[in-house]
Each structure stands twice: as C-alpha cells, then as structure tokens.
Design an enzyme around this catalytic site. Structure first.
Site, PDB file in Angstrom:
ATOM      1  N   ARG A 167      -0.930  -9.752  13.188  1.00 12.29           N
ATOM      2  CA  ARG A 167      -2.329 -10.100  13.450  1.00 12.29           C
ATOM      3  C   ARG A 167      -2.390 -11.544  13.912  1.00 12.29           C
ATOM      4  O   ARG A 167      -1.501 -12.324  13.609  1.00 12.29           O
ATOM      5  CB  ARG A 167      -3.123  -9.964  12.139  1.00 12.29           C
ATOM      6  CG  ARG A 167      -3.597  -8.569  11.907  1.00 12.29           C
ATOM      7  CD  ARG A 167      -4.241  -8.324  10.566  1.00 12.29           C
ATOM      8  NE  ARG A 167      -4.733  -9.454   9.809  1.00 12.29           N
ATOM      9  CZ  ARG A 167      -5.142  -9.333   8.553  1.00 12.29           C
ATOM     10  NH1 ARG A 167      -5.113  -8.170   7.942  1.00 12.29           N
ATOM     11  NH2 ARG A 167      -5.593 -10.389   7.898  1.00 12.29           N
ATOM     12  N   ARG A 178      -3.343 -19.341   4.281  1.00 13.72           N
ATOM     13  CA  ARG A 178      -4.002 -18.226   3.589  1.00 13.72           C
ATOM     14  C   ARG A 178      -3.487 -18.102   2.154  1.00 13.72           C
ATOM     15  O   ARG A 178      -4.252 -17.800   1.232  1.00 13.72           O
ATOM     16  CB  ARG A 178      -3.778 -16.914   4.357  1.00 13.72           C
ATOM     17  CG  ARG A 178      -4.659 -16.812   5.593  1.00 13.72           C
ATOM     18  CD  ARG A 178      -4.207 -15.734   6.557  1.00 13.72           C
ATOM     19  NE  ARG A 178      -4.248 -14.411   5.993  1.00 13.72           N
ATOM     20  CZ  ARG A 178      -3.489 -13.393   6.419  1.00 13.72           C
ATOM     21  NH1 ARG A 178      -2.617 -13.567   7.388  1.00 13.72           N
ATOM     22  NH2 ARG A 178      -3.604 -12.213   5.848  1.00 13.72           N
TER      23      ARG A 178
HETATM   24  P1  AMP Z   1      -8.004  -9.534   5.098  1.00 18.30           P
HETATM   25  O1  AMP Z   1      -7.927  -8.462   6.129  1.00 18.30           O
HETATM   26  O2  AMP Z   1      -8.610  -9.049   3.815  1.00 18.30           O
HETATM   27  O3  AMP Z   1      -6.697 -10.246   4.905  1.00 18.30           O
HETATM   28  O4  AMP Z   1      -9.038 -10.626   5.663  1.00 18.30           O
HETATM   29  C1  AMP Z   1      -8.776 -11.341   6.844  1.00 18.30           C
HETATM   30  C2  AMP Z   1      -9.624 -12.607   6.896  1.00 18.30           C
HETATM   31  O5  AMP Z   1     -11.019 -12.275   6.876  1.00 18.30           O
HETATM   32  C3  AMP Z   1      -9.440 -13.556   5.723  1.00 18.30           C
HETATM   33  O6  AMP Z   1      -8.307 -14.413   5.871  1.00 18.30           O
HETATM   34  C4  AMP Z   1     -10.766 -14.323   5.747  1.00 18.30           C
HETATM   35  O7  AMP Z   1     -10.796 -15.280   6.798  1.00 18.30           O
HETATM   36  C5  AMP Z   1     -11.749 -13.224   6.115  1.00 18.30           C
HETATM   37  N1  AMP Z   1     -12.240 -12.555   4.886  1.00 18.30           N
HETATM   38  C6  AMP Z   1     -12.012 -11.268   4.500  1.00 18.30           C
HETATM   39  N2  AMP Z   1     -12.608 -10.993   3.322  1.00 18.30           N
HETATM   40  C7  AMP Z   1     -13.229 -12.144   2.940  1.00 18.30           C
HETATM   41  C8  AMP Z   1     -13.996 -12.524   1.800  1.00 18.30           C
HETATM   42  N3  AMP Z   1     -14.218 -11.672   0.795  1.00 18.30           N
HETATM   43  N4  AMP Z   1     -14.480 -13.786   1.768  1.00 18.30           N
HETATM   44  C9  AMP Z   1     -14.255 -14.672   2.769  1.00 18.30           C
HETATM   45  N5  AMP Z   1     -13.526 -14.394   3.852  1.00 18.30           N
HETATM   46  C10 AMP Z   1     -13.001 -13.138   3.946  1.00 18.30           C
END
Ligand code: AMP
Length: 220
Positions: A167, A178
């Site tokens: 990604r 992250r």
């Molecule tokens: P993920 O697919 O869950 O790894 O999310 C990818 C990105 O989306 C994260 O690194 C954040 O930038 C954003 N993101 C996803 N879920 C959240 C959340 N609950 N709060 C804030 N940012 C989020």
C-alpha cells in the site's frame, strides 16, 4: 450489556498484524459485519470524495485521521447495521477519545462491546509482513511472503489477481511512523479495555486457519 445478543467485537493489533485478513474471514463465516475504518477511508479515496482527500493527507504520512472525522463516519455506518447483527470493528477505535465516543454511540443503540481481541505478532515479523504486502485487486484480501495465496498470484478467497504491491502507506518511513503512532495512541486503548476485563490476547503467528480458530475461541 444489551439482552439477547452477543456484544460487538473489536479486533486490535499493530499495523501488519493481519487484522484485515482475519476480520474478513471471521465475518464472512459467521454472518457478522466488519466495520474497518481504514477500508472506508480507502473507498472514499478511490471515489475521490472530499472525505477521501482529507483522509489521504493523514494516511500517507502514517498519522491518524482526526477523531471527529473518524467518529462521525463510524456513527453513520453503525446506524445502517441492524441491532441483531454482530459488528467486528477493525482498526477502530485507535485513540482513547474514539473508544469513549464509541461507548456513547453504542449505548444509544442498545449495543455494547462484548470482547476486545488483541492480535499479537513480534515486531520483526510485522515489518517483514508490511514490506512484502500484496493485495487482491478484487476483494482486497491481504497477503505477504509469510502468508502467500495457495496458488501464486490468485486470491484464495475470490480468485481475483493478487497484486504484489505494498500500500502507499507501507513504505519503510511511513511504517515506522505508523508503529510509533500505534504505541503512543493506540496502546492506551488496550489499557482502557483491559481495565474492564474485556481484552483477550491471541497469537497471530502461524497458519491463517489456526489463527482463525484462536480468534473464534477468544470471541466466544
Ligand atoms: P488501516 O487500514 O486500518 O491500517 O488504516 C489505514 C490508515 O487509515 C491509518 O494509518 C490511518 O491514517 C487511517 N485510519 C484508519 N482507521 C483510523 C482510525 N480509527 N482513526 C484514525 N485514523 C484511522
């Protein structure tokens, strides 16, 4: 706790732990609904909505989208899910403020969190998984060198083409950020639920089916 229905689930764990893959399999097999904030943001991004553009500016840096934006989006989505259906939150809540907001949203709907599952994988393996991430171009299932599709390049789940690209937020610098943001902002969320005795820790290393079995036991 609401009557007559199992509480909703939260699947937690650091980036790269396999939350998305496992959550998808679990909800498909059990008739639950997955609510993955990262997936919803990526969907907005693909459709080039204003929310997508806003979220992207945070995602590509490895930081979190502001709580009010994320919580507002979850509030809308939950309202569409029948109360009898068990929800598995994936990637939400990621801050204590989000966890507090979620309590309020759920209570208004006669719902409650029944279990928080923390998927655990050693840091070295997380970095390896993130560096080698591959995604199904159709259903977005996630693979890596440690968890390849059974037939090379073909998704186990839907037969779609598995594209071996990380990604945009899987580059080494962003991954480091992250992981840092996870320990600063999301580990306190684990403590928040630990204090209520809701957290079960599950070993996320090994065959997907074995991990699924452990998760199902923890969710019961
Ligand atoms: P993920 O697919 O869950 O790894 O999310 C990818 C990105 O989306 C994260 O690194 C954040 O930038 C954003 N993101 C996803 N879920 C959240 C959340 N609950 N709060 C804030 N940012 C989020």
């Amino acid at each position: 706790m609401s009557h007559g229905r199992p509480g909703d689930l939260i699947l937690m764990g650091p980036p790269g732990v396999g939350k998305g893959t496992q959550a998808r399999l679990l909800v498909d097999r059990n008739g639950w609904v997955q609510l993955a904030t990262g997936d919803i943001f990526r969907d907005h991004l693909r459709r080039k909505t204003p929310l997508g553009e806003l979220a992207a500016s945070y995602m590509y840096k490895g930081s979190y989208v502001p709580d009010d934006v994320t919580v507002g989006m979850v509030r809308e989505r939950i309202a569409e899910i029948p109360r009898e259906t068990r929800v598995m939150f994936d990637g939400f809540p990621r801050t204590v403020a989000q966890a507090e907001a979620l309590d309020e949203i759920l209570a208004k709907q006669g719902r409650a969190i029944g279990r928080v599952i923390l998927l655990d994988v050693p840091r070295d393996e997380l970095l390896d998984r993130l560096a080698s991430r591959a995604t199904c171009s159709i259903c977005q299932a996630v693979y890596s060198t440690g968890h390849p599709p059974k037939a090379p390049g073909i998704c186990d789940r839907c037969g779609g083409a598995v594209v071996a690209t990380a990604r945009p937020d899987d580059s080494p610098d962003v991954v480091r950020k992250r992981l840092e943001v996870y320990s600063d902002q999301t580990e306190p969320v684990v403590r928040f639920y630990d204090a209520r005795g809701l957290v079960r820790r599950v070993d996320g290393v090994g065959d997907v089916e074995d991990v699924i079995k452990r998760l199902l036991e923890a969710a019961a």
